[in-house]
Design a protein around this motif. Structure first.
Motif, PDB file in Angstrom:
ATOM      1  N   PRO A  76       0.830  -1.218   0.000  1.00  0.00           N
ATOM      2  CA  PRO A  76       0.000   0.000   0.000  1.00  0.00           C
ATOM      3  C   PRO A  76       0.858   1.260   0.000  1.00  0.00           C
ATOM      4  N   PHE A  77       0.362   2.266  -0.700  1.00  0.00           N
ATOM      5  CA  PHE A  77       0.940   3.605  -0.738  1.00  0.00           C
ATOM      6  C   PHE A  77       2.313   3.663  -1.410  1.00  0.00           C
ATOM      7  N   LEU A 176     -10.202   2.996 -10.369  1.00  0.00           N
ATOM      8  CA  LEU A 176      -9.485   3.433  -9.171  1.00  0.00           C
ATOM      9  C   LEU A 176      -7.981   3.231  -9.322  1.00  0.00           C
ATOM     10  N   SER A 182      -4.222   8.154  -7.090  1.00  0.00           N
ATOM     11  CA  SER A 182      -4.692   6.966  -6.367  1.00  0.00           C
ATOM     12  C   SER A 182      -3.764   6.592  -5.220  1.00  0.00           C
ATOM     13  N   LEU A 184      -2.936   8.386  -2.866  1.00  0.00           N
ATOM     14  CA  LEU A 184      -3.467   8.962  -1.629  1.00  0.00           C
ATOM     15  C   LEU A 184      -4.462   8.032  -0.948  1.00  0.00           C
ATOM     16  N   ILE A 185      -5.033   7.089  -1.706  1.00  0.00           N
ATOM     17  CA  ILE A 185      -5.985   6.151  -1.105  1.00  0.00           C
ATOM     18  C   ILE A 185      -5.401   4.732  -1.054  1.00  0.00           C
ATOM     19  N   GLY A 186      -4.073   4.651  -1.092  1.00  0.00           N
ATOM     20  CA  GLY A 186      -3.421   3.360  -0.928  1.00  0.00           C
ATOM     21  C   GLY A 186      -2.649   2.865  -2.128  1.00  0.00           C
ATOM     22  N   GLY A 190      -2.597  -1.071  -2.347  1.00  0.00           N
ATOM     23  CA  GLY A 190      -3.574  -0.919  -1.272  1.00  0.00           C
ATOM     24  C   GLY A 190      -4.998  -1.148  -1.747  1.00  0.00           C
ATOM     25  N   ILE A 191      -5.309  -0.650  -2.950  1.00  0.00           N
ATOM     26  CA  ILE A 191      -6.655  -0.827  -3.503  1.00  0.00           C
ATOM     27  C   ILE A 191      -6.936  -2.308  -3.744  1.00  0.00           C
ATOM     28  N   MET A 194      -7.428  -4.227  -0.393  1.00  0.00           N
ATOM     29  CA  MET A 194      -8.758  -4.039   0.180  1.00  0.00           C
ATOM     30  C   MET A 194      -9.825  -4.759  -0.642  1.00  0.00           C
TER      31      MET A 194
END
Length: 235
Positions: A76-77, A176, A182, A184-186, A190-191, A194
């Protein structure tokens, strides 16, 4: 202190939850920092290699670089697109196919890793943040199968958006991953992590979705590089 019942959705005090959240944040920051150091090292390594080399040792080094890249973007990130651009600038369209395969491998790894994590592990995180409704939703989703989870989410989300969001969730996943910012949301890793944890994405449909989602950028760089449309790329 007595153990909490599994169905208890009472949030802990901030005195209990803040240290746990702080530890998670420190671990995440450490991973991101170490990833950036690893990225810089891998790029410096790649830059030192002569172009179009056929030496066996150098091929092994390039393989190691792409394996490291795949593992990094599964986190992630970690900014996968920035690493891919840097590698393409180093060697141009020659790297387009390896970058595509490594990107697909890294995101698939993140998704499959997410499927191994029980969705109930999100409950404590939501309770630490005092997001009680999300924790209660995780409780309800835990024992359900994928189809039941989709129906439950349709009931739980605002009716106006739930049907569209869930029916076209694979399209949304692809968008996404390619969305600017993107990270910033992982990020892609990360996407996908999840998505795997949610249990509403099946591997049979998700892996082809990822294969299509990560294709445009390497194809564009390959076409542009081989046709001289981006003269700053190595030929």
């Amino acid at each position: 202190m007595p153990a909490r019942p599994e169905t208890d959705t009472t949030p802990p005090s901030w005195g209990e939850s803040l240290p746990r959240l702080a530890v998670k944040l420190v671990v995440l920051i450490a991973i991101v920092i170490l990833s950036h150091y690893a990225i810089d090292f891998a790029l410096s390594w790649a830059e030192s290699l002569p172009a179009h080399s056929e030496a066996r040792a150098e091929r092994l080094i390039l393989l190691a670089i792409f394996v490291a890249y795949a593992l990094l973007i599964a986190l992630p990130f970690v900014p996968g697109i920035e690493i891919a651009i840097a590698l393409l600038v180093l060697r141009g369209p020659e790297f387009a196919l390896p970058i595509y395969l490594a990107t697909l491998g890294g995101l698939s790894l993140a998704f499959l890793a997410g499927r191994l994590v029980p969705i109930r592990s999100l409950k404590r995180f939501f309770l630490d943040l005092h997001i009680v409704r999300a924790a209660a939703l995780v409780d309800r989703l835990g024992p359900m199968g994928p189809a039941q989870r989709v129906r439950e989410l349709q009931r739980s989300l605002p009716r106006k958006h739930a049907r569209i969001a869930l029916r076209y969730r694979y399209v949304g996943l692809a968008l996404l991953i390619n969305m600017p910012g993107s990270g910033l949301i992982g990020g892609g890793g990360g996407i996908c992590l999840m998505a795997g944890m949610s249990g509403v994405f099946s591997p049979r449909a998700t892996l082809p979705t990822l294969a299509l989602a990560v294709m445009p950028f390497p194809v564009l760089m390959w076409v542009a590089g081989t046709n001289g449309l981006m003269p700053w790329l190595p030929a």
